[in-house]
Motif scaffolding. Sequence first.
Motif, mmCIF file in Angstrom:
data_model
loop_
_atom_site.group_PDB
_atom_site.id
_atom_site.type_symbol
_atom_site.label_atom_id
_atom_site.label_comp_id
_atom_site.label_asym_id
_atom_site.label_seq_id
_atom_site.Cartn_x
_atom_site.Cartn_y
_atom_site.Cartn_z
ATOM 1 N N ILE A 187 0.978 -1.244 0.020
ATOM 2 C CA ILE A 187 -0.017 0.088 -0.010
ATOM 3 C C ILE A 187 0.750 0.995 -0.246
ATOM 4 O O ILE A 187 1.780 1.182 0.850
ATOM 5 N N LYS A 188 0.388 2.108 -0.893
ATOM 6 C CA LYS A 188 1.222 3.435 -1.116
ATOM 7 C C LYS A 188 0.090 4.581 -0.790
ATOM 8 O O LYS A 188 -0.869 4.452 -0.993
ATOM 9 N N SER A 189 0.955 5.673 -0.525
ATOM 10 C CA SER A 189 0.040 6.845 -0.066
ATOM 11 C C SER A 189 -0.831 7.304 -1.584
ATOM 12 O O SER A 189 -0.134 6.680 -2.694
ATOM 13 N N LEU A 214 2.030 6.606 5.698
ATOM 14 C CA LEU A 214 0.879 6.856 4.494
ATOM 15 C C LEU A 214 0.024 8.168 4.623
ATOM 16 O O LEU A 214 -0.062 8.571 5.629
ATOM 17 N N ARG A 215 -0.220 8.658 3.401
ATOM 18 C CA ARG A 215 -1.021 9.786 3.225
ATOM 19 C C ARG A 215 -2.039 9.617 2.232
ATOM 20 O O ARG A 215 -1.742 9.012 0.987
ATOM 21 N N ASN A 216 -3.467 10.054 2.517
ATOM 22 C CA ASN A 216 -4.455 10.097 1.597
ATOM 23 C C ASN A 216 -4.626 8.867 1.170
ATOM 24 O O ASN A 216 -4.864 8.583 -0.168
ATOM 25 N N VAL A 217 -4.991 7.549 1.622
ATOM 26 C CA VAL A 217 -5.402 6.209 1.165
ATOM 27 C C VAL A 217 -6.645 6.351 1.382
ATOM 28 O O VAL A 217 -7.203 6.463 2.402
ATOM 29 N N GLU A 218 -7.274 5.810 0.313
ATOM 30 C CA GLU A 218 -8.872 6.018 0.259
ATOM 31 C C GLU A 218 -9.107 4.530 0.627
ATOM 32 O O GLU A 218 -8.769 3.656 -0.189
ATOM 33 N N GLY A 268 -9.822 0.905 13.372
ATOM 34 C CA GLY A 268 -8.943 1.833 13.636
ATOM 35 C C GLY A 268 -8.575 2.849 12.778
ATOM 36 O O GLY A 268 -8.296 4.136 12.779
ATOM 37 N N TYR A 269 -8.739 2.657 11.364
ATOM 38 C CA TYR A 269 -8.542 3.520 10.285
ATOM 39 C C TYR A 269 -9.446 4.590 10.354
ATOM 40 O O TYR A 269 -9.158 5.774 9.752
ATOM 41 N N THR A 270 -10.484 4.519 11.085
ATOM 42 C CA THR A 270 -11.341 5.802 11.123
ATOM 43 C C THR A 270 -11.012 6.819 12.367
ATOM 44 O O THR A 270 -11.920 7.575 12.581
ATOM 45 N N LEU A 299 -6.136 9.830 12.412
ATOM 46 C CA LEU A 299 -5.369 9.357 11.444
ATOM 47 C C LEU A 299 -6.007 9.829 10.042
ATOM 48 O O LEU A 299 -5.895 9.208 8.829
ATOM 49 N N ARG A 300 -6.547 11.052 10.102
ATOM 50 C CA ARG A 300 -7.629 11.613 9.032
ATOM 51 C C ARG A 300 -6.497 11.901 7.901
ATOM 52 O O ARG A 300 -6.970 11.862 6.756
ATOM 53 N N GLU A 301 -5.390 12.135 8.086
ATOM 54 C CA GLU A 301 -4.489 12.538 7.059
ATOM 55 C C GLU A 301 -3.956 11.312 6.483
ATOM 56 O O GLU A 301 -3.366 11.433 5.259
ATOM 57 N N SER A 302 -4.037 10.195 7.082
ATOM 58 C CA SER A 302 -3.460 8.893 6.355
ATOM 59 C C SER A 302 -4.432 8.352 5.732
ATOM 60 O O SER A 302 -4.385 7.626 4.601
ATOM 61 N N PHE A 303 -5.720 8.137 5.974
ATOM 62 C CA PHE A 303 -6.812 7.468 5.665
ATOM 63 C C PHE A 303 -8.200 8.123 5.533
ATOM 64 O O PHE A 303 -8.588 8.766 6.534
#
Length: 95
Positions: free
Chosen positions: A16-18, A45-49, A60-62, A66-70
């Motif tokens: 997985i990449k940004s 990671l940044r901006n992973v949809e 945990g991704y919510t 972690l909003r900058e990551s996911f």
Amino acid sequence: MKIPNKMTADEAVQLIKSNDRVLIQGGSATPQALIKAMVARASELRNVELVHLHTEGACGYTAPELRESFHTNAFFIGGNVRKMVGNTVDYIPVF
């Protein structure tokens, strides 16, 4: 890239990449080990949809921190992500 036949969850989420879009399988097949390993990489990671229907278990991704990551686009709102709709989760109705 050749992907080995067997790898750990930690190894798998290294793919997985940004700026990637990741589909999370839902229901009883929600991959908790992969989710936990992915969340552990949040600082990398940044901006992973993340896209999913109804998932079970920890999400945990919510977490707001972690909003900058996911960012999650959910097609069904289960109890585990409901409180984050409008924050780190967007609801896209499909039914």
